[in-house]
Design an enzyme around this catalytic site. Sequence first.
Site, PDB file in Angstrom:
ATOM      1  N   CYS A 128      -2.439  -0.766  13.092  1.00 43.53           N
ATOM      2  CA  CYS A 128      -2.789  -1.870  14.072  1.00 43.53           C
ATOM      3  C   CYS A 128      -3.262  -1.619  14.719  1.00 43.53           C
ATOM      4  CB  CYS A 128      -1.504  -2.413  13.819  1.00 43.53           C
ATOM      5  SG  CYS A 128       0.167  -2.157  13.373  1.00 43.53           S
ATOM      6  N   GLU A 169     -12.535  -3.505  19.362  1.00 44.43           N
ATOM      7  CA  GLU A 169     -12.098  -3.837  17.106  1.00 44.43           C
ATOM      8  C   GLU A 169     -12.360  -4.963  17.000  1.00 44.43           C
ATOM      9  OE1 GLU A 169      -7.951  -3.451  15.098  1.00 44.43           O
ATOM     10  OE2 GLU A 169      -8.296  -4.952  16.504  1.00 44.43           O
ATOM     11  N   GLU A 193       1.135  -0.755   0.028  1.00 48.50           N
ATOM     12  CA  GLU A 193       0.228   0.381   0.376  1.00 48.50           C
ATOM     13  C   GLU A 193       0.804   1.340   0.098  1.00 48.50           C
ATOM     14  OE1 GLU A 193      -2.718   0.039   3.227  1.00 48.50           O
ATOM     15  OE2 GLU A 193      -3.801   2.032   2.643  1.00 48.50           O
ATOM     16  N   CYS A 245       2.528  -2.203  22.065  1.00 47.57           N
ATOM     17  CA  CYS A 245       1.919  -3.426  22.753  1.00 47.57           C
ATOM     18  C   CYS A 245       2.663  -3.913  23.773  1.00 47.57           C
ATOM     19  CB  CYS A 245       1.683  -4.431  21.549  1.00 47.57           C
ATOM     20  SG  CYS A 245       1.080  -3.667  20.094  1.00 47.57           S
ATOM     21  N   SER A 276      -3.395   3.643   7.016  1.00 45.96           N
ATOM     22  CA  SER A 276      -3.322   2.476   6.255  1.00 45.96           C
ATOM     23  C   SER A 276      -4.653   1.628   5.703  1.00 45.96           C
ATOM     24  CB  SER A 276      -2.206   1.649   6.677  1.00 45.96           C
ATOM     25  OG  SER A 276      -2.377   0.545   6.557  1.00 45.96           O
ATOM     26  N   GLU A 292     -17.996  -3.947  10.848  1.00 46.70           N
ATOM     27  CA  GLU A 292     -17.016  -3.899   9.403  1.00 46.70           C
ATOM     28  C   GLU A 292     -16.572  -5.038   9.909  1.00 46.70           C
ATOM     29  OE1 GLU A 292     -17.161  -1.405  10.994  1.00 46.70           O
ATOM     30  OE2 GLU A 292     -14.819  -0.542  11.441  1.00 46.70           O
TER      31      GLU A 292
END
Lengths: 434, 573
Positions: free
Chosen positions: B300, B362, B283, B504, B320, B367
């Site tokens: 992410c 999330e 991308e 993370c 992104s 979606e």
Amino acid sequence: MSDLTVKRLTQRCGDIDPRDVSEYISTGGYKALVKALLTMKPQGVIDEVKASGLLGRGGAAFPTGLKMQMVHDTPGDVKYVVCNADEGEPGTFKDRYLMEGDPYQLVEGIILAGYAVGAQKGYIYIRGEYDRAIELMKNAVEQTRKIGYLGNNILKQHFNFDIEVRSGAGAYICGEEFALIESLEGKSGRPRYKPPYPPVSGLWDKPTLINNVETLANIPYIVSNGSKAFRSVGTDNSAGTKLICLSGNIANRGVFELPFGITLKDIIYDIGQGVPGERELKMIQIGGASGSCIPSDMLDVKLDFADMKKNGLSMGSGAIIAFDDSRCVIDIVKSLLKFFAHESCGKCTPCREGNPQLYNLIDDFSKGSATPSHYDVLQSLTQTMQQAALCGLGQSSPMPVVSTLLYFKDEYDMHINGRCPAGICSSTNGGEII
Amino acid sequence: MNTVTLTIDGQKVTVPENTSILDAAKKAGIDIPTLCYFPDQNIKGNCRVCVVEVEGSRTLAASCSTPVNEGMAVKTWSKNVMNARRTIVQLMLADHDEDCNECVKNGVCELQSLAQRLNIQHNPFKNILKPKPIDTSTPSLIRNPNKCVKCGRCVDMCQETQQVGILFDAYRGADSEIVSGLGKYLSDAGCILCGQCSTVCPVAAIYENDETDKVWQAIFDTSKRVIVQTAPAIRVSIAEEFDMLPGTVALGQLAAGLRRLGFDDVFDTDFAADLTIMEEGHELLDRLQHGGMLPMITSCSPGWINFIEQYYPDLLPHLSTCKSPQQMFGSIAKTYYAQKIGLKPEDIFVVSIMPCTAKKYESGRPEMNDSGVRDVDVALTTRELARMIRQAGIDFTALPEEPFDEPLGISTGAGAIFGATGGVMEAALRTVYEVVTGNTLPSLDFTDVRGLKGIKEASVDLDDVKVNVAVAHGIANAKKLLELIRNGAADYQFIEIMCCPGGCIGGGGQPYRTTNAIRQQRIKAIYEVDKAMPLRKSHENPAVQALYEEFLGRPLSEKSHHLLHTTYSNRQH
């Protein structure tokens, strides 16, 4: 009026139009400012205040000259003077009297303090309910600016100084210096931990002189007349005069300017004209809501910082509230604790949680459900609050409990045994508490 | 550096000036109890648990906020100190929901351990708690004001470190409360669900929404194929839950533990991280070659997505379109892998083990159903996984090292470093460089983008095209880059943003009490994992290669777009 009173700080109160700067000037006002700016160095002003022995009138009795010196000596281009006019102490109304009676004297005191410590800006933080004082102080600042005593190059000297009047929003805690500073910064009024103290890191973290109204109002007199003249009234360690607010069960209530050195007896019986009616004086509370409660046989103590300290008392704000024998000690203490539980900012544990628990424990006495073990709990709780709370509010709010346990223990005992001698705690059930 | 010498409990101690009494005592081997104090945060000085006696002082001093002075004499234990500390903790307990048995923090609660340490066996104070409603408005976090001790750690985290600023001190006196969004529920308060507050809360006033029972139900349901994926950051933190040192790598034990719990397939989100690099790398190249919106920002981190959607929606085109590795894994598991094993998506239950509370939100986004059903069924935090392991009676420290299952457990070092700030960037550069230049990288280590510095920058030459990159972790740092982009002053082509400090490994679902020192250890561990991998570039992952050959075709293909990419929405309040 008793001849014990003095007219020094209050000399103009009631005699001049507080709106009119020319009346202030024609009675000797702004003489000190001219003298200081034209003939004295900032250090000279500080030295004069130091020599005067002026002690802070807000409650802590910190030497004013020393505080000024600390601000002066802390490096920094930007410094502030903050006038604490958030007079919220129950039974205290002296700062209001000074602001409403002689607002220019306070303005002059703040400018002198600003000159001494090297500040460019002063703030007057006034209790929000004081509409008239706020309006008069704003007017006094504006009039003073008009005649050029506020602004740039005051008296053609390299001294720029201005003052802004701000109002509080009704929180008692904002009388605490750091809570007030936080509030000025636009935050909620909660104290900071110390050190650092305001002279090192105060408003916007800059060196800041923060003083009570009465303290700052004394500075023009000291600069004009010199420290020696200032010390001509008062005692060796408590120079000058003190404004005392008398209220409660007393005949002659009001604000009185008194010389240090007279006794509490003089204040209650000479100035205050004693307890009205057929009643006897039972107790006085001195220094405000967190002041000591003492019995009528302790009135030989002098109005003097050292003598009071020796007797375990504190001058506090200068409030004296009298209670006659129709009043119940437990009931009085309970209402004071309700006030503190409501006014605690909630930041530190001892004050946030301690005051409601203290209230509950005293409430047990008024309900007749207290036991002798309550004394132990009161002892460890009051000690914890006095020693470990973050600011003066939590450290001093147990004082009414501590002092009444010292001087009126018998009344606590009677409540444990189901008897309220004043008949207050039993008023709902005909003389017997449950 | 100037030093100060003082005595603490009769011991002479020399420390740098401005050291707190608390730290000076630590140096003398004295552990003063604390509650509102938290490493890396501002000093608050409000709980007063750490009070000590300073000779000549009228009051006790809070040791966290009081600096040492030359010649100071401190007593850290005395009759007065004992009385004050005990009384303070008793006062807290008396305004606290004391039902410890039904509390998620039972056994790991700092208030409980303080009470134990101070030998509090009774409380003279009546409990004065006024019960308030518990906030269960989000799938990620539960806020229970009845447990709150008003220490202010969560407020400091939310206001200072994350600068999202939705937690406040409100009201006063006994009515004092910490509130979200001026009294609104978290779901309406602009919370990004990063959960950093929950890692610093000493009690159970804010904690992860525990979904372990849903996972047990799936495991015990024999008609379900239960697949687990575990995020890169878990392997370097899970050991801490079992009292091993921070920085312990427990990769094989983790796989073994998951298998013992009864998961049918033990897979690795690292695989999906490699897949993310393939999609995101291409991308970026596409945007560079075809005048797409630059700089492109990574996507992410779901806390980060929650932040940009609510606070900088004007910059959404910079994101992104790649789904996060968790979600890529879910949709691939329920399509590609389902076909491979001959099951329908609805027969598969995907559980992910994440260092993150925002992952719960999330996975429930409407979606995220590209397989036809919800792609990831439950996202558990590190803490919940540890709870399951303890529940099942597994001795984690004694587990053997076992491999992950194939094919979705095959991964590279590039996937592993996703767990640390700068890792996605480094992994992307490893792949993009080789794809564009056709050359092999001389060194795989892009050390400029590693570490705990708030914003890191680097430049890479891609066949005469200079690509400037930046990396930010923690929302306070991210905001600085976003302001640059808004003002047209960001000379970057690619930006990595991670919501949590350290990335993370420092996520809001990681073991309680994560400090910067612990973050450093976990980061060190994750680069060790990378170094030890036979493959360290995402495009060399054979399972990813097979996925493209057998199923997706190529990166950015139509199928990839359908399963691996997503859209964002303006959720500004």
